[in-house]
Motif scaffolding. Structure first.
Motif, PDB file in Angstrom:
ATOM      1  N   ALA A  11       0.837  -1.207   0.000  1.00  0.00           N
ATOM      2  CA  ALA A  11       0.000   0.000   0.000  1.00  0.00           C
ATOM      3  C   ALA A  11       0.861   1.242   0.000  1.00  0.00           C
ATOM      4  O   ALA A  11       0.578   2.218  -0.707  1.00  0.00           O
ATOM      5  N   GLN A  16      -0.220   0.337  -8.471  1.00  0.00           N
ATOM      6  CA  GLN A  16      -1.524  -0.265  -8.740  1.00  0.00           C
ATOM      7  C   GLN A  16      -1.432  -1.666  -9.340  1.00  0.00           C
ATOM      8  O   GLN A  16      -2.418  -2.405  -9.336  1.00  0.00           O
ATOM      9  N   LEU A  19      -2.635  -4.411  -7.027  1.00  0.00           N
ATOM     10  CA  LEU A  19      -4.034  -4.554  -6.623  1.00  0.00           C
ATOM     11  C   LEU A  19      -4.599  -5.962  -6.836  1.00  0.00           C
ATOM     12  O   LEU A  19      -5.267  -6.493  -5.931  1.00  0.00           O
ATOM     13  N   LEU A  45      -6.295  -1.878   0.523  1.00  0.00           N
ATOM     14  CA  LEU A  45      -7.182  -1.456  -0.562  1.00  0.00           C
ATOM     15  C   LEU A  45      -7.680  -0.036  -0.344  1.00  0.00           C
ATOM     16  O   LEU A  45      -7.764   0.756  -1.295  1.00  0.00           O
ATOM     17  N   PHE A  48      -5.459   2.677  -1.624  1.00  0.00           N
ATOM     18  CA  PHE A  48      -5.450   2.923  -3.071  1.00  0.00           C
ATOM     19  C   PHE A  48      -6.642   3.766  -3.523  1.00  0.00           C
ATOM     20  O   PHE A  48      -6.662   4.253  -4.652  1.00  0.00           O
ATOM     21  N   ALA A  52      -8.989   1.037  -6.399  1.00  0.00           N
ATOM     22  CA  ALA A  52      -9.291  -0.318  -5.937  1.00  0.00           C
ATOM     23  C   ALA A  52     -10.741  -0.706  -6.195  1.00  0.00           C
ATOM     24  O   ALA A  52     -11.253  -1.649  -5.585  1.00  0.00           O
TER      25      ALA A  52
END
Length: 226
Positions: A11, A16, A19, A45, A48, A52
């Motif tokens: 994180a 990305q 993810l 999550l 993001f 996300a």
């Protein structure tokens, strides 16, 4: 290194491409009842934000989880990822009425982020100001300011300063809210000046970082309002 630490690192890197892996990890953690890892994946999550969005079905399914920590993390992630006020408000309303203190503080924080459009939450937030736990009162007061503004200034100030006096560990949260209050925080100047005279470390956990942040913000408020 634990799975939770790895998820936190992913994180923090804000890449990305990680993810899909985080979403898969969330699913595996739920299947195996690994609630600590589930919470770590939800928090990752949330970091993001809207990127996300593919995880929203999984996040939504956990907003009513029986595990208190999972439900807490899921509601926070839902707001961070979807930003859908209409979807999250009923969930926050339920959390505000719970007996779990960290559900109440999360709900207050999210309502504060929503700001003035969350006026429907004001009655419940005002109830938090009489909670037995000072941390709940601090989070409730901060949210009350973000939503109600000047009209709530007096009760917000009283609540923040009383909680700070009761538990010095709340200082960073209190001072951060005072900073956002601008001129309305002027009655807190004596308490801020007093804090700056202390030779010991202050702030949450009495850590160096928290103490320096506390002093920096306190000085800025005093210089701005004095």
């Amino acid at each position: 290194m634990s799975a939770g630490s790895l998820l936190s690192a992913l994180a923090a890197l804000d890449d990305q491409t990680a993810l899909p892996l985080i979403i898969d990890t969330l699913g595996a953690a739920v299947r195996h009842d690994q609630w600590s890892i589930t919470c770590s994946a939800l928090k990752a999550l949330a970091a993001f934000g809207p990127a996300a969005a593919p995880a929203l079905p999984a996040i939504r399914s956990l907003t009513t989880a029986s595990d208190a920590h999972v439900r807490h993390a899921a509601v926070g992630a839902l707001w961070a990822v979807s930003g859908d006020q209409e979807e999250v408000m009923p969930l926050l309303h339920d959390l505000l009425g719970s007996s779990v203190f960290f559900w109440k503080t999360l709900a207050a924080d999210v309502l504060g982020e929503i700001g003035p459009p969350a006026t429907a939450g004001l009655p419940r937030l005002r109830e938090l100001l009489t909670d037995n736990y000072e941390w709940v009162r601090v989070h409730g007061a901060a949210a009350l300011w973000e939503i109600g503004g000047e009209a709530e200034a007096r009760v917000v100030l009283d609540t923040l300063l009383q909680a700070w006096g009761q538990n010095p560990a709340t200082a960073n949260h209190v001072v951060a809210c005072l900073d956002r209050m601008g001129p309305a925080a002027a009655p807190a100047l004596p308490r801020l000046r007093s804090e700056l005279t202390h030779p010991r470390r202050g702030g949450r956990f009495a850590s160096i970082d928290n103490d320096e942040e506390l002093q920096r913000i306190s000085r800025a408020i005093v210089e701005r309002l004095a």
